[in-house]
Write a protein that holds these residues in place. Structure first.
Motif, PDB file in Angstrom:
ATOM      1  N   MET A  28       5.698   0.509  -6.373  1.00  0.00           N
ATOM      2  CA  MET A  28       6.157  -0.774  -6.934  1.00  0.00           C
ATOM      3  C   MET A  28       7.538  -0.708  -6.922  1.00  0.00           C
ATOM      4  SD  MET A  28       3.228  -1.968  -9.339  1.00  0.00           S
ATOM      5  CE  MET A  28       3.978  -3.305  -9.691  1.00  0.00           C
ATOM      6  N   ARG A  29       8.224   0.435  -7.629  1.00  0.00           N
ATOM      7  CA  ARG A  29       9.822   0.157  -7.586  1.00  0.00           C
ATOM      8  C   ARG A  29      10.333  -0.192  -6.229  1.00  0.00           C
ATOM      9  NH1 ARG A  29      12.104   5.952  -7.849  1.00  0.00           N
ATOM     10  NH2 ARG A  29      11.711   5.626  -5.767  1.00  0.00           N
ATOM     11  N   GLU A  30       9.944   0.541  -5.133  1.00  0.00           N
ATOM     12  CA  GLU A  30      10.594   0.054  -4.045  1.00  0.00           C
ATOM     13  C   GLU A  30      10.282  -1.296  -3.293  1.00  0.00           C
ATOM     14  OE1 GLU A  30      12.620   2.241  -2.393  1.00  0.00           O
ATOM     15  OE2 GLU A  30      12.518   3.320  -4.285  1.00  0.00           O
ATOM     16  N   LEU A  31       9.083  -1.634  -3.806  1.00  0.00           N
ATOM     17  CA  LEU A  31       8.504  -2.924  -3.262  1.00  0.00           C
ATOM     18  C   LEU A  31       9.342  -4.199  -4.045  1.00  0.00           C
ATOM     19  CD1 LEU A  31       4.869  -2.528  -1.934  1.00  0.00           C
ATOM     20  CD2 LEU A  31       7.042  -2.728  -0.638  1.00  0.00           C
ATOM     21  N   LEU A  32       9.694  -3.736  -5.145  1.00  0.00           N
ATOM     22  CA  LEU A  32      10.540  -4.897  -6.018  1.00  0.00           C
ATOM     23  C   LEU A  32      11.803  -5.173  -5.324  1.00  0.00           C
ATOM     24  CD1 LEU A  32       9.778  -3.679  -9.615  1.00  0.00           C
ATOM     25  CD2 LEU A  32       9.304  -5.853  -8.805  1.00  0.00           C
ATOM     26  N   LYS A  33      12.503  -4.222  -4.674  1.00  0.00           N
ATOM     27  CA  LYS A  33      13.594  -4.478  -4.007  1.00  0.00           C
ATOM     28  C   LYS A  33      13.352  -5.370  -2.533  1.00  0.00           C
ATOM     29  CE  LYS A  33      15.003   0.293  -4.943  1.00  0.00           C
ATOM     30  NZ  LYS A  33      15.225   1.644  -4.549  1.00  0.00           N
ATOM     31  N   GLY A  34      12.091  -5.518  -2.170  1.00  0.00           N
ATOM     32  CA  GLY A  34      11.825  -6.336  -1.009  1.00  0.00           C
ATOM     33  C   GLY A  34      10.664  -5.625  -0.075  1.00  0.00           C
ATOM     34  N   THR A  35      10.434  -6.253   0.960  1.00  0.00           N
ATOM     35  CA  THR A  35       9.550  -5.956   2.025  1.00  0.00           C
ATOM     36  C   THR A  35       9.900  -4.613   2.712  1.00  0.00           C
ATOM     37  OG1 THR A  35       8.776  -8.194   2.162  1.00  0.00           O
ATOM     38  CG2 THR A  35       8.379  -6.687   4.063  1.00  0.00           C
ATOM     39  N   LYS A  36       8.951  -3.666   2.868  1.00  0.00           N
ATOM     40  CA  LYS A  36       9.351  -2.352   3.366  1.00  0.00           C
ATOM     41  C   LYS A  36       7.992  -2.165   4.276  1.00  0.00           C
ATOM     42  CE  LYS A  36      12.500  -0.770   0.528  1.00  0.00           C
ATOM     43  NZ  LYS A  36      13.654  -1.709   0.258  1.00  0.00           N
ATOM     44  N   ARG A  37       8.544  -1.406   5.425  1.00  0.00           N
ATOM     45  CA  ARG A  37       7.688  -0.592   6.302  1.00  0.00           C
ATOM     46  C   ARG A  37       7.090   0.680   5.687  1.00  0.00           C
ATOM     47  NH1 ARG A  37       9.677  -1.409  12.520  1.00  0.00           N
ATOM     48  NH2 ARG A  37       7.559  -0.637  12.816  1.00  0.00           N
ATOM     49  N   PHE A  38       5.813   1.360   6.228  1.00  0.00           N
ATOM     50  CA  PHE A  38       5.562   2.483   5.852  1.00  0.00           C
ATOM     51  C   PHE A  38       6.597   3.510   5.886  1.00  0.00           C
ATOM     52  CE2 PHE A  38       3.480   6.461   6.299  1.00  0.00           C
ATOM     53  CZ  PHE A  38       2.330   6.425   5.252  1.00  0.00           C
ATOM     54  N   ALA A  70       0.258  -7.176   9.262  1.00  0.00           N
ATOM     55  CA  ALA A  70       0.383  -6.255  10.482  1.00  0.00           C
ATOM     56  C   ALA A  70       0.632  -7.313  11.816  1.00  0.00           C
ATOM     57  CB  ALA A  70      -0.950  -5.869  10.893  1.00  0.00           C
ATOM     58  N   TYR A  71       1.682  -6.835  12.576  1.00  0.00           N
ATOM     59  CA  TYR A  71       2.005  -7.698  13.644  1.00  0.00           C
ATOM     60  C   TYR A  71       1.496  -7.190  14.780  1.00  0.00           C
ATOM     61  CZ  TYR A  71       5.779  -9.187  10.450  1.00  0.00           C
ATOM     62  OH  TYR A  71       6.369  -9.772   9.485  1.00  0.00           O
ATOM     63  N   LYS A  77       3.528  -2.588  14.260  1.00  0.00           N
ATOM     64  CA  LYS A  77       4.487  -2.685  12.983  1.00  0.00           C
ATOM     65  C   LYS A  77       3.824  -3.466  11.918  1.00  0.00           C
ATOM     66  CE  LYS A  77       8.558  -5.667  11.888  1.00  0.00           C
ATOM     67  NZ  LYS A  77       9.496  -6.978  12.295  1.00  0.00           N
ATOM     68  N   VAL A  78       3.774  -2.685  10.728  1.00  0.00           N
ATOM     69  CA  VAL A  78       3.040  -3.141   9.411  1.00  0.00           C
ATOM     70  C   VAL A  78       4.275  -3.205   8.556  1.00  0.00           C
ATOM     71  CG1 VAL A  78       1.241  -2.479   7.905  1.00  0.00           C
ATOM     72  CG2 VAL A  78       1.140  -2.055  10.359  1.00  0.00           C
ATOM     73  N   GLU A  79       4.119  -4.185   7.689  1.00  0.00           N
ATOM     74  CA  GLU A  79       5.081  -4.344   6.408  1.00  0.00           C
ATOM     75  C   GLU A  79       4.197  -4.637   5.147  1.00  0.00           C
ATOM     76  OE1 GLU A  79       8.918  -6.348   8.320  1.00  0.00           O
ATOM     77  OE2 GLU A  79       7.485  -7.596   7.566  1.00  0.00           O
ATOM     78  N   TYR A  80       4.891  -4.273   4.002  1.00  0.00           N
ATOM     79  CA  TYR A  80       4.194  -4.268   2.768  1.00  0.00           C
ATOM     80  C   TYR A  80       5.118  -5.026   1.925  1.00  0.00           C
ATOM     81  CZ  TYR A  80       1.093  -0.710   4.457  1.00  0.00           C
ATOM     82  OH  TYR A  80       0.035  -0.107   5.366  1.00  0.00           O
TER      83      TYR A  80
END
Length: 109
Positions: A28-38, A70-71, A77-80
């Motif tokens: 969550m700490r990382e995703l609070l910064k924005g969308t991320k890939r695996f 998922a693209y 390519k998958v983004e979270y």
């Protein structure tokens, strides 16, 4: 997502069940910064294995905390990113960060 019967009666226990392990909080700490890939998440979270990251992402997606997109491209390519529900936890994570910063300043410096 957990059913009503599976949720603890205590609201604090519910929150802990949804985000209470070390890895979920760091994701969550990382995703609070924005969308991320695996791979971005894997590199940013020191010590997490690919297996544990995958398990936690799947659980958080099932609980409605994150969104997986998922693209249809090759290679895959998958983004979270955080869902609206996940982003509503921002004040809790911010408060934890503030508390940890104060603790370090007052006790370890």
């Amino acid at each position: 997502m957990l059913t009503k019967e599976e949720l603890p009666v205590c609201p604090v226990a519910t929150t802990v069940d949804l985000i209470g392990n070390k890895w979920k909080l760091l994701i969550m700490r990382e995703l609070l910064k924005g969308t991320k890939r695996f791979n971005e998440l894997h590199k940013a979270i020191d010590g997490i294995s690919q297996k544990v990251l995958t398990e936690n992402l799947k659980k958080m997606e099932a609980d409605g905390i994150i969104v997986r997109k998922a693209y249809p491209v090759v290679p895959p390519k998958v983004e979270y990113s955080l869902s609206e529900l996940g982003d509503s936890l921002r004040p809790i994570i911010d408060a934890m960060s503030d508390w940890g910063t104060n603790y370090i300043k007052e006790n370890l410096m």
